[in-house]
Design a protein around this motif. Structure first.
Motif, PDB file in Angstrom:
ATOM      1  N   LEU A 106       0.839  -1.204   0.000  1.00 56.36           N
ATOM      2  CA  LEU A 106       0.000   0.000   0.000  1.00 56.36           C
ATOM      3  C   LEU A 106       0.879   1.261   0.000  1.00 56.36           C
ATOM      4  O   LEU A 106       0.718   2.140   0.845  1.00 56.36           O
ATOM      5  CB  LEU A 106      -0.922   0.011   1.226  1.00 56.36           C
ATOM      6  CG  LEU A 106      -1.954  -1.110   1.316  1.00 56.36           C
ATOM      7  CD1 LEU A 106      -2.624  -1.121   2.678  1.00 56.36           C
ATOM      8  CD2 LEU A 106      -2.985  -0.976   0.214  1.00 56.36           C
ATOM      9  N   MET A 143      -2.825   6.493   6.274  1.00 54.28           N
ATOM     10  CA  MET A 143      -3.253   5.530   7.289  1.00 54.28           C
ATOM     11  C   MET A 143      -3.879   6.233   8.488  1.00 54.28           C
ATOM     12  O   MET A 143      -3.359   7.234   8.966  1.00 54.28           O
ATOM     13  CB  MET A 143      -2.039   4.722   7.762  1.00 54.28           C
ATOM     14  CG  MET A 143      -2.374   3.671   8.802  1.00 54.28           C
ATOM     15  SD  MET A 143      -0.914   2.772   9.396  1.00 54.28           S
ATOM     16  CE  MET A 143      -0.366   1.991   7.904  1.00 54.28           C
ATOM     17  N   ARG A 153      -7.557   5.876  -1.732  1.00 57.81           N
ATOM     18  CA  ARG A 153      -7.696   4.810  -0.731  1.00 57.81           C
ATOM     19  C   ARG A 153      -7.186   5.305   0.606  1.00 57.81           C
ATOM     20  O   ARG A 153      -6.407   6.246   0.692  1.00 57.81           O
ATOM     21  CB  ARG A 153      -6.907   3.557  -1.124  1.00 57.81           C
ATOM     22  CG  ARG A 153      -7.444   2.850  -2.334  1.00 57.81           C
ATOM     23  CD  ARG A 153      -6.724   1.550  -2.600  1.00 57.81           C
ATOM     24  NE  ARG A 153      -5.299   1.800  -2.884  1.00 57.81           N
ATOM     25  CZ  ARG A 153      -4.375   0.854  -2.971  1.00 57.81           C
ATOM     26  NH1 ARG A 153      -4.683  -0.407  -2.790  1.00 57.81           N
ATOM     27  NH2 ARG A 153      -3.122   1.153  -3.228  1.00 57.81           N
ATOM     28  N   THR A 199      -6.135   3.378   4.635  1.00 58.96           N
ATOM     29  CA  THR A 199      -5.939   2.101   5.315  1.00 58.96           C
ATOM     30  C   THR A 199      -5.821   2.316   6.817  1.00 58.96           C
ATOM     31  O   THR A 199      -5.638   3.427   7.298  1.00 58.96           O
ATOM     32  CB  THR A 199      -4.689   1.374   4.762  1.00 58.96           C
ATOM     33  OG1 THR A 199      -4.649   0.036   5.278  1.00 58.96           O
ATOM     34  CG2 THR A 199      -3.408   2.103   5.123  1.00 58.96           C
ATOM     35  N   TYR A 241     -14.594  -0.694   5.178  1.00 53.32           N
ATOM     36  CA  TYR A 241     -13.213  -1.176   5.149  1.00 53.32           C
ATOM     37  C   TYR A 241     -13.215  -2.688   4.956  1.00 53.32           C
ATOM     38  O   TYR A 241     -14.057  -3.386   5.524  1.00 53.32           O
ATOM     39  CB  TYR A 241     -12.487  -0.808   6.445  1.00 53.32           C
ATOM     40  CG  TYR A 241     -12.186   0.664   6.547  1.00 53.32           C
ATOM     41  CD1 TYR A 241     -10.916   1.162   6.259  1.00 53.32           C
ATOM     42  CD2 TYR A 241     -13.178   1.573   6.908  1.00 53.32           C
ATOM     43  CE1 TYR A 241     -10.649   2.524   6.331  1.00 53.32           C
ATOM     44  CE2 TYR A 241     -12.921   2.933   6.984  1.00 53.32           C
ATOM     45  CZ  TYR A 241     -11.659   3.392   6.696  1.00 53.32           C
ATOM     46  OH  TYR A 241     -11.401   4.741   6.757  1.00 53.32           O
ATOM     47  N   TRP A 277      -7.218  -6.697   3.717  1.00 50.76           N
ATOM     48  CA  TRP A 277      -6.345  -6.893   2.571  1.00 50.76           C
ATOM     49  C   TRP A 277      -6.001  -8.373   2.434  1.00 50.76           C
ATOM     50  O   TRP A 277      -6.293  -9.171   3.335  1.00 50.76           O
ATOM     51  CB  TRP A 277      -5.120  -6.013   2.664  1.00 50.76           C
ATOM     52  CG  TRP A 277      -4.041  -6.429   3.658  1.00 50.76           C
ATOM     53  CD1 TRP A 277      -4.131  -7.325   4.671  1.00 50.76           C
ATOM     54  CD2 TRP A 277      -2.717  -5.925   3.701  1.00 50.76           C
ATOM     55  NE1 TRP A 277      -2.947  -7.408   5.353  1.00 50.76           N
ATOM     56  CE2 TRP A 277      -2.059  -6.553   4.773  1.00 50.76           C
ATOM     57  CE3 TRP A 277      -2.016  -5.000   2.953  1.00 50.76           C
ATOM     58  CZ2 TRP A 277      -0.732  -6.283   5.095  1.00 50.76           C
ATOM     59  CZ3 TRP A 277      -0.701  -4.730   3.284  1.00 50.76           C
ATOM     60  CH2 TRP A 277      -0.074  -5.380   4.342  1.00 50.76           C
ATOM     61  N   MET A 321      -4.594  -5.474   8.274  1.00 54.60           N
ATOM     62  CA  MET A 321      -4.795  -4.210   7.572  1.00 54.60           C
ATOM     63  C   MET A 321      -6.154  -4.225   6.892  1.00 54.60           C
ATOM     64  O   MET A 321      -6.532  -5.216   6.261  1.00 54.60           O
ATOM     65  CB  MET A 321      -3.686  -3.979   6.534  1.00 54.60           C
ATOM     66  CG  MET A 321      -2.299  -3.856   7.118  1.00 54.60           C
ATOM     67  SD  MET A 321      -2.115  -2.618   8.432  1.00 54.60           S
ATOM     68  CE  MET A 321      -2.488  -1.114   7.531  1.00 54.60           C
ATOM     69  N   VAL A 366      -8.602  -1.829   4.289  1.00 46.61           N
ATOM     70  CA  VAL A 366      -8.458  -0.802   3.265  1.00 46.61           C
ATOM     71  C   VAL A 366      -9.840  -0.392   2.779  1.00 46.61           C
ATOM     72  O   VAL A 366     -10.756  -1.224   2.693  1.00 46.61           O
ATOM     73  CB  VAL A 366      -7.632  -1.330   2.065  1.00 46.61           C
ATOM     74  CG1 VAL A 366      -7.396  -0.251   1.024  1.00 46.61           C
ATOM     75  CG2 VAL A 366      -6.308  -1.917   2.528  1.00 46.61           C
TER      76      VAL A 366
END
Length: 164
Positions: free
Chosen positions: A68, A73, A107, A109, A128, A131, A158, A160
């Protein structure tokens, strides 16, 4: 009335009075001054009741940077305990997503601890998705106001979200 806006250095003492974590907030305000992220603070009737750090710098985990790269984030979402489950966390996330979108990113995350299913449910409800690269063994240092530094290991997944 609940509002969300970036923190300013002169608000440090107010943040610490209600949320503690002087060193964390001081570090994030310093990083914000260097354009590494934005500390968003949720206020209820003018008093801070929650926050989220929106990081625009590389993640500390190599796997995140590999899969990513350049994706902002969310870190350290919190709302004081007596006000949880009232939509304030959702409002903080929404403000963070709008900030990220306004800066041209498609995007966003975040890492969620595998031992925190309540938070994961919130994030999934907000769009969300996990991943495809498994969990990450990571952790964080917590530095108390007395300067004592302690490592807390954590395994995260994680999540995303597309902002298109």
């Amino acid at each position: 009335m609940f509002t969300v806006s970036p923190a300013t250095p002169d608000q440090l003492d107010d943040l610490v009075t209600l949320l503690g974590q002087r060193r964390f907030f001081a570090e994030k305000l310093d990083a914000q001054s260097r354009a590494l992220g934005v500390l968003l603070v949720g206020r209820l009737d003018g008093r801070p009741v929650g926050d989220v750090w929106v990081s625009f710098s590389p993640a500390p985990e190599a796997q995140v940077n590999e899969f990513l790269p350049g994706v902002p984030m969310l870190v350290h979402l919190e709302v004081i305990s007596v006000l949880r489950n009232r939509g304030f966390g959702t409002s903080l996330i929404g403000a963070a997503e709008e900030l990220v979108r306004s800066r041209g990113h498609e995007r966003i995350t975040l890492g969620v601890g595998i031992e925190n299913p309540d938070a994961r449910r919130l994030y999934e409800r907000l769009g969300y998705a996990e991943w495809a690269h498994g969990t990450i063994a990571t952790g964080y240092y917590w530095v108390g106001d007395d300067g004592a530094r302690q490592w807390f290991p954590e395994t995260i997944t994680m999540l995303v979200k597309s902002l298109r």
